[in-house]
Design an enzyme around this catalytic site. Structure first.
Site, PDB file in Angstrom:
ATOM      1  N   SER A  92      32.258  37.804  -3.806  1.00 48.69           N
ATOM      2  CA  SER A  92      31.669  36.445  -4.116  1.00 48.69           C
ATOM      3  C   SER A  92      31.537  36.287  -5.609  1.00 48.69           C
ATOM      4  O   SER A  92      32.134  36.505  -6.494  1.00 48.69           O
ATOM      5  CB  SER A  92      30.351  36.387  -3.524  1.00 48.69           C
ATOM      6  OG  SER A  92      29.970  34.858  -3.534  1.00 48.69           O
TER       7      SER A  92
ATOM      8  N   GLU B 207      35.105  30.956   5.233  1.00 51.08           N
ATOM      9  CA  GLU B 207      34.126  31.408   4.175  1.00 51.08           C
ATOM     10  C   GLU B 207      32.912  30.744   4.563  1.00 51.08           C
ATOM     11  O   GLU B 207      31.714  30.966   4.683  1.00 51.08           O
ATOM     12  CB  GLU B 207      34.709  31.379   2.940  1.00 51.08           C
ATOM     13  CG  GLU B 207      35.735  32.497   2.683  1.00 51.08           C
ATOM     14  CD  GLU B 207      35.304  33.565   2.009  1.00 51.08           C
ATOM     15  OE1 GLU B 207      33.922  33.801   2.081  1.00 51.08           O
ATOM     16  OE2 GLU B 207      35.815  34.515   1.690  1.00 51.08           O
TER      17      GLU B 207
ATOM     18  N   HIS C  85      31.840  34.272   5.118  1.00 54.98           N
ATOM     19  CA  HIS C  85      31.654  34.808   3.711  1.00 54.98           C
ATOM     20  C   HIS C  85      30.436  36.095   3.785  1.00 54.98           C
ATOM     21  O   HIS C  85      29.669  35.710   4.748  1.00 54.98           O
ATOM     22  CB  HIS C  85      31.020  33.752   2.895  1.00 54.98           C
ATOM     23  CG  HIS C  85      30.657  34.176   1.357  1.00 54.98           C
ATOM     24  ND1 HIS C  85      31.727  34.397   0.644  1.00 54.98           N
ATOM     25  CD2 HIS C  85      29.542  34.314   0.657  1.00 54.98           C
ATOM     26  CE1 HIS C  85      31.270  34.777  -0.536  1.00 54.98           C
ATOM     27  NE2 HIS C  85      30.088  34.583  -0.669  1.00 54.98           N
TER      28      HIS C  85
END
Length: 523
Positions: free
Chosen positions: A196, A324, A422
């Site tokens: 990320s 995600e 995610h």
């Protein structure tokens, strides 16, 4: 945690440029925590580039993680992120080494982890980043470290360099270059890896002249496509400072305690979605922080830099997870509740080309998708999927090599509604299923043999890449587009998100602009 044998502690000492540190033996690893790689960035050093650590005499006990950098409260599932010491020594590194005692002749490969957290959260001492399993799996040295986040690290303020959080990362990598041999690591075989915002940082480091030569391999997990133009970053900094009743200058902001100043960033984040007219695509992200393409520290976006060959000598793994944005739908209570109006708004804001044309392109490409699926799909694509794939394509275009993956195995927690969302790659990679986001992603579910097998696959691929440059699947090329699909039964096949890839073909992910002309008055 195992208590070291008092008679053996003298063997657990490593000597750094600033002084000697003593680690502790934990089963078959020696672990050092909280070693300063830079001076505390407070007082005259606040909002400035990192400075060398203050040297010390004698042997410093390196048993505890250093304090986290000042930041907002954590999101759901990461409640333990601030369970750490307090103080100003935010810039510290931690080292896991397999040596019974630090052996400068061991020359093991080194992996250096950069945490994520929207550029406003994160701490290397978070339990989800416990590197013991990864160090054992690969028989290599693992380094994690803190860097400044939020206002301290990324606000674009007068009287301070841009991208201070990235400069901290460079300083940590310089510490690795200069000191890691004392811990049994090879400074000539360094792999940076992050997820990320950590992956966005890895991508930025690939483009930064000051980071060249500090690592030879890189792994970027779920690269966010958000890099700010200088104008946008300055405008957001003005708005943050206004929340505190100040001007966006280092001198003004330094009058507020760094632990209190985070409230100004949080207050602005809560309002950002109301200013799409001014901040555009940055507004719904609710984070006023990202790397800034300032023309100096970060001269261009990573995609531009890599396509021009800036990192052709660095071997790269880059990839993303299949769903995600599902994590943010669940955390926001929107799963199954997205309206047609909400879907239309995000399609018009995020789809390439924008407006009604961009919306219609997505609706035509995914004719059977309901509003929730379109809402999730376009934001997954814009924020993570296509920035990650395009980074690989830019690397290849610039004469380098890249390996691409997609994680498709669904998280078992929350009744299976999260999919391959995610952050799922973090507990799978580190084997920390009951820590940080793992508390949500595996909540109420047994950690099955299937999950452990996937962890073993992750660890084998990542550490093999760090050791040899080969993760176990073919390099990406723009014709065949072969990638590694990570699931219960991993397989190599063409990139699965072909429909989205075609929609975004040719999109350059430029710096996010300020929309309505110029920087707001800072007087």
């Amino acid at each position: 945690m195992t208590t070291p044998d008092a008679t053996a502690t003298d063997r657990l000492v490593a000597r750094t440029a600033a002084g000697a540190v003593r680690g502790r033996r934990e089963e078959d690893l020696t672990v050092f925590r909280g070693i300063p790689f830079a001076a505390p960035p407070v007082g005259e050093a606040r909002f400035q580039a990192p400075r060398p650590p203050h040297p010390w005499d004698g042997i410093r006990e390196a048993y505890a993680f250093g304090p986290p950098p000042p930041q907002e409260a954590g999101i759901q599932g990461r409640a333990g992120i601030l369970d750490a010491p307090t103080g100003d020594d935010w810039l510290t590194v931690n080292v896991w080494t397999p040596d019974t005692e630090p052996d400068p002749s061991a020359a093991r490969p080194v992996m250096v982890w950069i945490y994520g957290g929207a550029y406003k959260l994160g701490h290397s001492g978070s339990p989800g980043y416990d590197a013991q399993h990864l160090a054992r799996a690969g028989d290599l040295v693992i380094v994690t470290f803190n860097y400044r986040v939020g206002i301290e690290g990324f606000a674009r303020i007068e009287g301070a360099p841009a991208n201070r959080g990235l400069l901290d990362q460079v300083a940590a990598l310089e510490w690795v270059r200069d000191n890691i041999a004392a811990f049994g690591g090879d400074p000539g075989r360094v792999t940076v890896f992050g997820e990320s915002a950590g992956a966005g940082s890895v991508a930025a480091l690939l483009a930064m002249p000051s980071a060249r030569g500090l690592f030879g391999r890189a792994i970027a997990q779920s690269v966010p496509g958000t890099y700010f133009s200088d104008e946008l970053a300055r405008d957001l900094a003005s708005a943050i400072a206004a929340e505190a009743g100040l001007r966006p200058t280092a001198a003004d902001l330094a009058t507020v305690d760094p632990r209190t100043l985070t409230e100004a960033g949080a207050a602005l984040g809560a309002k950002m979605a109301q200013r799409v007219d001014r901040w555009g695509q940055a507004a719904p992200t609710v984070t006023p922080f990202s790397p800034v393409v300032d023309g100096e520290i970060l001269p261009t976006t990573p995609w531009q830099a890599l396509a021009a060959g800036a990192a052709r000598d660095v071997e790269l793994i880059v990839g993303h997870n299949a769903q995600e944005f599902r994590l943010f739908l669940v955390l926001g209570g929107l799963l199954g509740k997205v309206t047609e109006e909400q879907a239309t708004a995000v399609l018009r804001l995020f789809a390439p080309g924008g407006g009604a044309e961009g919306e219609q392109a997505y609706r035509s490409a995914f004719p059977d998708a309901d509003p929730g699926e379109l809402y999730e799909r376009v934001q997954s694509d814009w924020l993570f999927h296509l920035p990650s794939l395009h980074l690989a394509e830019a690397q290849v275009a610039g004469g380098g090599r890249a390996h691409v993956y997609e994680l498709t195995w669904p998280a078992p927690g929350a009744g299976g509604t999260l999919g391959a969302c995610h952050g799922l790659d973090i507990p799978l990679l580190f084997g920390t299923y009951a820590a940080d986001l793992g508390n949500l992603l595996f909540a109420g579910a047994e950690v099955t043999d299937e999950a452990r097998a996937l962890t073993a696959n992750f660890q084998r691929s990542w550490t093999s890449f760090a050791r040899t440059g080969d993760p176990g699947w073919p390099a990406y090329d723009p014709e065949r587009r072969l990638i590694q699909v990570l699931d219960a039964e991993p397989e190599v096949r063409p990139y699965p998100e072909e429909t989205s890839r075609r929609l975004w073909e040719g999109h350059g992910f430029p710096p996010l602009p300020l929309l309505d002309g110029g920087v707001r008055d800072r007087a």
